[in-house]
Design a protein around this motif. Structure first.
Motif, mmCIF file in Angstrom:
data_model
loop_
_atom_site.group_PDB
_atom_site.id
_atom_site.type_symbol
_atom_site.label_atom_id
_atom_site.label_comp_id
_atom_site.label_asym_id
_atom_site.label_seq_id
_atom_site.Cartn_x
_atom_site.Cartn_y
_atom_site.Cartn_z
ATOM 1 N N SER A 2 0.844 -1.195 0.000
ATOM 2 C CA SER A 2 0.000 0.000 0.000
ATOM 3 C C SER A 2 0.878 1.242 0.000
ATOM 4 O O SER A 2 2.079 1.188 0.268
ATOM 5 C CB SER A 2 -0.950 0.010 1.197
ATOM 6 O OG SER A 2 -0.244 0.244 2.398
ATOM 7 N N ILE A 3 0.245 2.362 -0.302
ATOM 8 C CA ILE A 3 0.943 3.650 -0.334
ATOM 9 C C ILE A 3 -0.028 4.719 0.167
ATOM 10 O O ILE A 3 -1.240 4.589 0.011
ATOM 11 C CB ILE A 3 1.454 3.976 -1.754
ATOM 12 C CG1 ILE A 3 2.414 5.166 -1.720
ATOM 13 C CG2 ILE A 3 0.302 4.197 -2.724
ATOM 14 C CD1 ILE A 3 3.240 5.319 -2.985
ATOM 15 N N LEU A 28 3.484 4.263 -8.738
ATOM 16 C CA LEU A 28 2.827 3.694 -7.567
ATOM 17 C C LEU A 28 1.626 4.520 -7.132
ATOM 18 O O LEU A 28 0.648 3.989 -6.620
ATOM 19 C CB LEU A 28 3.824 3.592 -6.409
ATOM 20 C CG LEU A 28 5.074 2.751 -6.690
ATOM 21 C CD1 LEU A 28 6.072 2.894 -5.547
ATOM 22 C CD2 LEU A 28 4.683 1.290 -6.902
ATOM 23 N N LEU A 29 1.706 5.824 -7.316
ATOM 24 C CA LEU A 29 0.617 6.733 -6.958
ATOM 25 C C LEU A 29 0.772 7.986 -7.798
ATOM 26 O O LEU A 29 1.873 8.516 -7.939
ATOM 27 C CB LEU A 29 0.671 7.096 -5.466
ATOM 28 C CG LEU A 29 -0.431 8.004 -4.924
ATOM 29 C CD1 LEU A 29 -1.792 7.313 -5.007
ATOM 30 C CD2 LEU A 29 -0.145 8.389 -3.476
ATOM 31 N N ASP A 30 -0.317 8.458 -8.357
ATOM 32 C CA ASP A 30 -0.280 9.679 -9.170
ATOM 33 C C ASP A 30 -1.592 10.418 -8.956
ATOM 34 O O ASP A 30 -2.638 9.983 -9.424
ATOM 35 C CB ASP A 30 -0.095 9.333 -10.648
ATOM 36 C CG ASP A 30 0.127 10.563 -11.516
ATOM 37 O OD1 ASP A 30 0.271 11.676 -10.958
ATOM 38 O OD2 ASP A 30 0.166 10.411 -12.744
ATOM 39 N N VAL A 48 2.827 -4.986 -5.489
ATOM 40 C CA VAL A 48 3.811 -4.575 -6.491
ATOM 41 C C VAL A 48 5.179 -5.075 -6.030
ATOM 42 O O VAL A 48 5.618 -4.748 -4.931
ATOM 43 C CB VAL A 48 3.829 -3.037 -6.650
ATOM 44 C CG1 VAL A 48 4.876 -2.613 -7.658
ATOM 45 C CG2 VAL A 48 2.448 -2.525 -7.028
ATOM 46 N N ARG A 49 5.828 -5.857 -6.855
ATOM 47 C CA ARG A 49 7.150 -6.396 -6.501
ATOM 48 C C ARG A 49 8.207 -5.338 -6.803
ATOM 49 O O ARG A 49 8.311 -4.855 -7.927
ATOM 50 C CB ARG A 49 7.418 -7.666 -7.281
ATOM 51 C CG ARG A 49 8.680 -8.386 -6.817
ATOM 52 C CD ARG A 49 8.858 -9.704 -7.536
ATOM 53 N NE ARG A 49 7.883 -10.673 -7.082
ATOM 54 C CZ ARG A 49 8.162 -11.693 -6.261
ATOM 55 N NH1 ARG A 49 9.391 -11.841 -5.830
ATOM 56 N NH2 ARG A 49 7.234 -12.537 -5.904
ATOM 57 N N ALA A 96 5.565 -1.996 2.908
ATOM 58 C CA ALA A 96 6.171 -3.096 2.160
ATOM 59 C C ALA A 96 6.368 -4.308 3.059
ATOM 60 O O ALA A 96 6.543 -4.181 4.275
ATOM 61 C CB ALA A 96 7.513 -2.655 1.585
ATOM 62 N N VAL A 97 6.332 -5.473 2.459
ATOM 63 C CA VAL A 97 6.666 -6.718 3.140
ATOM 64 C C VAL A 97 7.644 -7.474 2.249
ATOM 65 O O VAL A 97 7.657 -7.291 1.027
ATOM 66 C CB VAL A 97 5.423 -7.598 3.430
ATOM 67 C CG1 VAL A 97 4.476 -6.903 4.385
ATOM 68 C CG2 VAL A 97 4.707 -7.973 2.153
#
Length: 183
Positions: A2-3, A28-30, A48-49, A96-97
């Motif tokens: 997530s972001i 990722l985000l815009d 997302v990798r 992130a994970v």
């Protein structure tokens, strides 16, 4: 996985891009038209990798003019960094994970190194802001005599031209991080 984006009223747009080691850019985000009410966390439909070596680029733009309909100040006024809504700031956070739990110590170490580097820069920016906030007449210079006594040794070292004043260019060149750490 997530972001999230965070900014106040003067932000106009924000974008987060991951530059993968193979040169591919992944947005990722815009948010092209930032809205104060959109401060939220966005979970990706599919994780997302981001392989080792990925560089993250976060960009936020601000407009403190009368042309910005979201500007709460009419007429516009000088706005500085701060946590309150009438101040301005911005951040993007990524959750992130690790795909392989064995990689978690490497991720933590890389993150800690990044934070340490960011902290040094933030300390210097904050020190510069604190000094320039004492610019009573708005001429872009602060007299060494107007500084708190405890700051004067550092300020004297930063006064590159020896004129008894500090300006923004001198503060940009000064080792404010080192001066702050030595205290």
């Amino acid at each position: 996985i997530s972001i999230g984006g965070h900014a106040h009223y003067l932000c106009t747009d924000l974008r987060a891009t991951a530059m993968l080691p193979d040169g591919k850019a992944v947005v990722l985000l815009d948010i092209a038209r930032w809205d104060f009410n959109w401060q939220d966390r966005y979970t990706f439909a599919h994780p997302v990798r981001l392989p080792a070596g990925t560089k993250l680029d976060f960009v936020l733009h601000y407009d403190n003019s009368a042309d910005n309909a979201a500007n709460p100040n009419d007429p516009p006024r000088r706005v500085r960094w701060g946590r309150e809504s009438e101040d301005e700031m911005g951040s993007l956070t990524l959750q992130a994970v690790c795909v392989d739990e064995a990689d978690l110590p490497k991720l933590r170490s890389a993150f800690q190194q990044h934070v340490a580097g960011s902290t040094r820069g933030r300390v210097a920016r904050q020190a510069k802001q604190r000094v320039m906030a004492l610019d009573k007449d708005g001429d872009g210079k602060v007299a060494l005599d107007d500084l708190p006594r405890t700051w004067r040794a550092m300020a004297t070292r930063a006064d590159a031209n020896g004129d008894g004043f500090l300006d923004e260019a001198e503060l940009d060149q000064a080792d404010l991080d080192g001066a702050t750490r030595r205290r």
